[in-house]
Write a protein that holds these residues in place. Sequence first.
Motif, PDB file in Angstrom:
ATOM      1  N   ARG A 491      40.847  -2.669 -41.569  1.00  0.00           N
ATOM      2  CA  ARG A 491      39.997  -3.237 -40.892  1.00  0.00           C
ATOM      3  C   ARG A 491      39.146  -3.787 -41.968  1.00  0.00           C
ATOM      4  N   LYS A 666      47.819  -7.910 -41.474  1.00  0.00           N
ATOM      5  CA  LYS A 666      47.617  -8.129 -40.344  1.00  0.00           C
ATOM      6  C   LYS A 666      45.721  -7.857 -40.208  1.00  0.00           C
ATOM      7  N   GLU A 669      44.397 -12.182 -40.682  1.00  0.00           N
ATOM      8  CA  GLU A 669      44.795 -12.555 -39.777  1.00  0.00           C
ATOM      9  C   GLU A 669      43.667 -12.164 -38.134  1.00  0.00           C
ATOM     10  N   ALA A 670      43.329 -10.628 -38.532  1.00  0.00           N
ATOM     11  CA  ALA A 670      42.640 -10.407 -37.477  1.00  0.00           C
ATOM     12  C   ALA A 670      40.897 -10.735 -38.035  1.00  0.00           C
ATOM     13  N   GLN A 672      37.688 -12.646 -39.398  1.00  0.00           N
ATOM     14  CA  GLN A 672      36.965 -13.830 -38.541  1.00  0.00           C
ATOM     15  C   GLN A 672      36.294 -14.613 -39.365  1.00  0.00           C
TER      16      GLN A 672
END
Length: 723
Positions: A491, A666, A669-670, A672
Amino acid sequence: MAACGDYIRKEFPTIDDDLYQYVEGILDSSRDDFEDGEEVYEAIGEVLHEVADKPEKEVRKICKRLLAILKGIPDGGLDVVNDKRNNGVNKVLNAPVNLGAMAATLQDQVEDIKSIWVTTRDDGSKVDAKKLEKAEAKLQQKLEKRVGDSGAVNRNVNASMALETASASQMTSKKDSRMEGKGGVNRTQDIRIENFDVAYGDRVLLQGADLTLAFGRRYGLVGRNGLGKTTLLRMISSKQLRIPSHVRVLHVEQEVASDDTSALHSVLECDHERSELLSREADLQHALEEGGGDSIGEELARVYEAMRLAEVDKAPAKASAILSGLGFSVERQSWPTKSFSGGWRMRLALARALFSRPDLLLLDEPTNMLDIKAILWLEKYLQSWPTTLLVVSHDRNFLDTVPTDILYLKAQKIEAYRGNYDQFSRTKGERERNQQREFEAQQAKRAHVQEFIDRFRYNANRASSVQSKIKMLEKLPELKPMEKEGEVTLRFPEVEALSPPILQLNEVSFRWDNSRNDIAFLFSGVNLTATLQSRICIVGENGAGKTTLLKIITGKLSPTRGTVHLHRNLKFGYFSQHHVDQLDMSVCPVELLQNHFPGKPMEEYRRMLGSFGVSGDLALQTINSLSGGQKSRVALALMCAAMPNFLVLDEPTNHLDIESIEALGKALEAYQGGVILVSHDERLIRMVCQELWVCGEGGVRCIEGGFDEYRRIIEKELEAQKS
């Protein structure tokens, strides 16, 4: 490197051979990556300080001169290259500056002037752990005398010396031992290694494992980082795991020696049969010219026939085609091997292996050293590989294209699956679901029977039935629940939106020595833009300027001409190919973050690491003990601790396993913020990138159609190259 070596000997006449070889190895392996004298100083400065008591200013000057020698730049040429303020202009968009007025009051305005440019640099140690490891056995005692326990070099030495060695044991049948002792009566090319163990120090990697390699099949060896894939290849190639003695094994692990042999001849000379025939032909020709009789002529005829059958005359064309496919131009094929960097000499080692065609070829991450064009060529070449291939790779597309079988390393065993990685993934998923269903059905049956036993245990009329049920429970096979591997999650931090424009390159050109007009531009006239929504991949052949372009974007280099416009609140997170090697290996991940960002609570450091899958005990292990993929995730966590809003990633997948690459895709892609990356991993590019910048032919262009269009262009070039 000869010129560098002479200069080092001249400046440090007391340097011993071991330290000299270590310094020379660092310079040789990283010559393409050094951009300025500061980076050379970071890589070898500490060692040079310990060799001789020279002031820091003088050692920095020596490092700057070494860079000039490596780059082939004459004295004084680096003054322009390294002067980032004179080598183009980086202007902040919404803060117009009158440079002339500021220059007039330079002393008072120095802090304001500094703020115009992005001048961040990587302060991590550039000591190459791999190169250092090769010299550890000889250097340990000598370095301990020169460097204190807290020294950076000594920490790396101690860390690597603490590494245990791998070992293997294997059960073999008396029949196989007798056959091998008789000279290998059984000449099969199939390989069966049964009931073997592999350990790394005290840690058992494989236990009671079996491995079968059928001749002519292509095997992909997969599994999480740190489970022993590379160690297994080394055990096979070193014959610590016994295989038939007549099977020729070649493991592409060491780069080709650095000498005066040309690249083409280096490949040709690995064909020993060809070399012997040519040598014998020359001897017989000489004997014939000296007046040899009919017997000499007859033997020469037999040699010519053997040369015809071995297709000796076709060998140079075949070797040249392999080198060309791996990125060596016709001109480069004549260069001596000592003129190539370590990465290119690894390509030469791969070319030699492909040319010699051993019975068993072992490849460990072969795509790491290649650009996309070379990877596509290698995929097609290996699809018709005639002998046995065992390859470790994290490239999902490569594993879907090349292997006929997948070997899955898990829980100290090796499971065999037919088909490519995509088929393996589906079959494994179905097998795991069936195993779980079977376990759950048995558990339900056990519970039902146990309920009967508990209910009628003290009922005399049901005593025989109870005993029967108890025996039935005892005979049931013990099934285990499906153990799922921990999912890797990454993340990136949340960022605030910025109003465009964010990043612009206007008529940007770059060459290494701006003081000489005869030096060609690496690229020129580049006009590109990016926003926080950008997902850009920079592609192109090795040496086309991809990494250089990244450094211009982030301000580590300035353009020779043109301007780079940046939003005043833009904050880059830069991940280079060397970030993993530059981590302090002697501390744990929590301590690493604490050293770089002091003053935060322990829970905050753990939260940062947890965002990149480094949690629990992993966060408290020394970084040296982590696998390559785990170290990469620590490096990503360190980069993101500074809360960047634009990520610039140079080959971020090199140390990651397939699951971590999926998680990285992933997470990007997330994310910002904006993303610009250099990668050769096709699956990651397809997952993340919406735009491709292609470096090559002296420019950088944006292509429509994404990766499919770029792949079509490359395949067209490969077809033209073949014809």
